[in-house]
Design a protein around this motif. Structure first.
Motif, short mmCIF file in Angstrom:
data_model
loop_
_atom_site.label_atom_id
_atom_site.label_comp_id
_atom_site.label_asym_id
_atom_site.label_seq_id
_atom_site.Cartn_x
_atom_site.Cartn_y
_atom_site.Cartn_z
N LEU A 3 -38.23 79.54 10.73
CA LEU A 3 -38.65 80.61 11.65
C LEU A 3 -40.01 80.23 11.54
CD1 LEU A 3 -36.70 83.71 10.52
CD2 LEU A 3 -35.96 82.07 12.24
N HIS A 4 -40.69 80.03 12.98
CA HIS A 4 -42.12 79.73 13.10
C HIS A 4 -42.58 80.92 13.77
CE1 HIS A 4 -41.65 75.79 11.43
NE2 HIS A 4 -40.85 75.62 12.58
N ASN A 5 -44.25 80.85 13.84
CA ASN A 5 -45.00 81.84 14.58
C ASN A 5 -45.09 81.14 15.99
OD1 ASN A 5 -45.56 83.31 12.38
ND2 ASN A 5 -47.37 82.36 11.94
N TYR A 6 -45.19 82.21 17.05
CA TYR A 6 -45.21 81.55 18.40
C TYR A 6 -46.63 82.01 18.87
CZ TYR A 6 -44.02 80.69 23.12
OH TYR A 6 -43.67 80.20 24.38
N ILE A 7 -47.59 81.12 18.92
CA ILE A 7 -49.00 81.54 19.43
C ILE A 7 -49.58 80.83 20.34
CG2 ILE A 7 -51.46 81.84 18.77
CD1 ILE A 7 -50.26 82.25 15.62
N ARG A 71 -36.86 91.37 33.93
CA ARG A 71 -35.32 91.45 34.19
C ARG A 71 -34.47 90.29 33.85
NH1 ARG A 71 -31.93 89.57 37.47
NH2 ARG A 71 -33.32 88.39 38.78
N GLN A 72 -35.22 88.99 34.03
CA GLN A 72 -34.43 87.63 33.49
C GLN A 72 -34.70 87.93 31.79
OE1 GLN A 72 -36.62 84.35 34.89
NE2 GLN A 72 -36.49 84.96 36.86
N ILE A 73 -35.29 88.49 31.32
CA ILE A 73 -35.34 88.61 29.66
C ILE A 73 -33.94 89.18 29.46
CG2 ILE A 73 -36.24 89.30 27.58
CD1 ILE A 73 -39.12 89.44 29.09
N PHE A 187 -38.34 85.61 21.34
CA PHE A 187 -39.40 84.79 21.66
C PHE A 187 -39.03 83.47 22.40
CE2 PHE A 187 -43.54 86.84 21.39
CZ PHE A 187 -42.92 88.13 20.86
N GLU A 188 -37.81 82.84 21.82
CA GLU A 188 -37.47 81.58 22.24
C GLU A 188 -36.74 81.81 23.90
OE1 GLU A 188 -35.73 80.19 17.80
OE2 GLU A 188 -34.34 80.18 19.67
N GLY A 198 -49.93 82.69 25.74
CA GLY A 198 -50.67 83.91 25.21
C GLY A 198 -50.26 85.22 25.56
N VAL A 199 -49.42 85.29 26.48
CA VAL A 199 -49.02 86.77 26.93
C VAL A 199 -48.33 87.35 25.73
CG1 VAL A 199 -47.82 87.98 28.57
CG2 VAL A 199 -49.29 86.15 29.36
N ALA A 200 -47.34 86.57 25.38
CA ALA A 200 -46.49 87.19 24.17
C ALA A 200 -46.44 86.39 22.95
CB ALA A 200 -45.19 87.37 24.65
N ASN A 201 -47.17 86.80 21.84
CA ASN A 201 -47.38 85.97 20.55
C ASN A 201 -46.75 86.80 19.46
OD1 ASN A 201 -49.89 84.33 21.71
ND2 ASN A 201 -50.42 86.34 22.22
N LEU A 202 -46.26 85.85 18.55
CA LEU A 202 -45.44 86.51 17.41
C LEU A 202 -46.01 85.86 16.14
CD1 LEU A 202 -42.63 87.62 16.24
CD2 LEU A 202 -41.69 85.23 16.63
N VAL A 203 -46.22 86.74 15.30
CA VAL A 203 -46.57 86.54 14.02
C VAL A 203 -45.83 87.27 12.84
CG1 VAL A 203 -48.63 86.32 12.39
CG2 VAL A 203 -49.10 86.33 14.88
#
Ligand code: NAD
Length: 489
Positions: A3-7, A71-73, A187-188, A198-203
């Motif tokens: 599992l990685h960060n998404y930045i 909605r697509q999410i 997040f994937e 940059g809108v949604a980041n995951l740490v």
């Protein structure tokens, strides 16, 4: 599984290359290795979210288009219910049936906020000043830090992600370091749909290394936190650095009031579900039973019988009714409360220990437990145990039940069981709690607000107000016939 960060639209390792093993609480097998983020990763993510907010692309995307993405999410989540549910059960030990229910609720949360995204076009005010117009509009707050607990990993994340995105904010999500699997997966899905970089980041990482820098940052405009009361207090202090907005969804010690005139079998069954669902690891668990004296003994007898029959096991086994507790440390905390209850003089009616079954020895299991002869001054009655432990107190009158029900620092939720509708209404008015259920326990849905009174926190998630929490309110006044004021010579 790695599992990685998404930045800033990229999947990246932690800058310091830290790794954390994620384990299945049913058998302690390692199920994933997660990036262990630090302050550096957090600052990078905050900078990305700040840039994405300040460049205005997301904020200025028409609200209907943002709603369409949200909605697509929801649709992607629906299409991936089985995979997401599998990951949630692996990570938390909860039953697969519960995980599937969570995923469907989560899809509905995205659909609900998708629909709300373009509904508030502002409001024209009747200005008292001649030749002027006055309007009130809502705008996104900016960069949001979002911190979630381990008990409902993706559900709690969804309550924050969906409204923040719908309202036009950018964000940094920090899931619990114990249960990051489903949040990473979602997040994937964001990436597949094309949520802008940059809108949604995951740490990923701990509270100290990621959560604290998020709440201390002067570049973050709002922190929305769900978790324990002590962490909530720390975040409140940190937030003062830049007077950032905060929303706190904290713990509960929720009363379940049963009157003699309630349907007996329904009330027993609901009391069981109220406290033991997900092993009692639920912020709104009905962990304090208040039962009218005339049925107390019979009610307890039936509850003890039913509690001792609860089938503990592997969450993937369809026969399992309840899984393990989340971790070794958490079970140790629950066990300490058993000792405290006994020292305080409560009577252990059932449970109070680990199960003996050979197949449960590798998991963090604990038996459904009931303490009777409890009094309001006991710590087991006052403090959130967050496990399968029920305390029982008897009452004689509605006012005595209300007084006992309100007598904790918490105010998250409570329930009353009675067939007397006037009594139900009276009690529900008097309970100092964010949610009151009449003849039911636990229902929540995207349309209704969720949150606490007193030290259970402030701010609300879900419902219309759940979107408003992610907005600032602006008053725009326009003089339609500008003239010199003439005050100064
Ligand atoms: P916790 O407070 O230990 O952790 C919650 C999150 O905060 C985790 O992601 C953790 O890493 C992070 N964190 C820890 N220290 C931090 C710090 N100093 N700064 C910033 N972040 C920090 O809670 P938990 O044990 O994960 O969750 C259980 C608690 O959550 C219970 O009290 C439960 O009642 C509460 N909860 C409340 C709700 C609600 O809706 N009110 C819902 C679910 C859980």
């Amino acid at each position: 599984m790695q599992l990685h960060n998404y930045i800033d639209g990229q999947w990246v390792e932690a800058i310091k290359k830290g790794q954390r093993e994620i384990i299945n609480p049913f058998n302690q097998e390692i199920i994933a290795s997660a990036a262990e983020g630090t302050k550096e990763d957090t600052e990078k993510a905050i900078a990305a979210a700040r840039r994405a907010f300040d460049n205005g692309e997301w904020v200025n995307t028409p609200a209907s288009e943002r709603g369409e993405i949200v909605r697509q999410i929801g649709e992607k989540i629906q299409a991936n219910v089985e995979e997401l549910a599998r990951l949630e059960t692996l990570d938390t030990g909860k039953t697969i049936e519960e995980s599937r229910g969570d995923m469907n609720d989560i899809a509905n949360v995205f659909f609900y906020f998708a629909g709300l995204a373009d509904k508030d076009g502002g409001e024209l005010i009747e200005s008292p000043i001649p030749d002027s117009t006055s309007k009130v509009v809502r705008e996104p707050i900016g960069v949001c830090g979002q911190i979630t607990p381990w008990n409902y990993p993706l559900l709690q994340a969804a309550w924050k992600l969906a409204p923040a995105l719908a309202a036009g904010n950018t964000l940094i999500m920090k899931p619990s370091e114990i249960t990051p699997l489903t949040t990473v997966k979602v997040f994937e899905l964001f990436e597949e749909i094309g949520v802008p970089a940059g809108v949604a980041n995951l740490v990923l990482g701990t509270g100290a290394e990621v959560g604290a820098p998020l709440s201390e940052s002067t570049d973050v405009d709002l922190v929305s936190f769900t978790g324990g009361i002590e962490t909530g207090k720390t975040i409140m202090r940190s937030a003062s650095v830049n007077v950032k907005k905060i929303a706190l969804e904290l713990g509960g010690k929720n009363p379940n009031i049963v009157f003699t005139d309630a349907d007996f079998d329904t009330a027993v069954d609901q009391a069981l579900n109220a406290v033991y669902f997900h092993g009692g690891q639920v912020c709104s668990a009905g962990s304090r039973l208040l039962v009218e004296e005339s049925i107390h003994d019979q009610f307890v007898e039936e509850l003890v019988k039913r509690a001792s029959r609860i089938k503990l096991g592997n969450g993937f086994d369809e026969a399992t009714e309840s899984g393990p507790l989340i971790s070794q440390e958490h079970r140790a905390k629950v066990e300490r409360y058993i000792d405290i209850g006994l020292e305080e003089g409560a009577t252990l009616a059932v449970g109070g220990k680990r199960p003996n079954d050979a197949e449960l020895q590798d998991g963090f299991f604990f038996l459904p437990t009931i303490f009777t002869n409890c009094t309001a001054d006991m710590r087991i009655v006052q403090e959130e145990i967050f496990g399968p432990v029920l305390t029982v107190e008897a009452f004689r009158t509605a006012d005595e039940a209300i007084e006992k029900a309100n007598d904790t620092i918490y105010g998250l939720a409570g329930a009353v069981f009675t067939n007397d509708i006037d009594k139900a209404e009276y009690v529900s008015r008097k309970l100092r709690m964010g949610t009151v259920w009449i003849n039911d326990f636990h229902p929540y849905f995207a349309q209704a607000p969720w949150g606490g009174y007193k030290q259970s926190g402030f701010g609300r998630e879900l419902g219309k107000i759940g979107l408003e929490e992610y907005t600032e309110v602006k008053h725009v006044f326009r003089n339609t016939n500008p003239q010199p004021v003439g005050w100064f010579n």
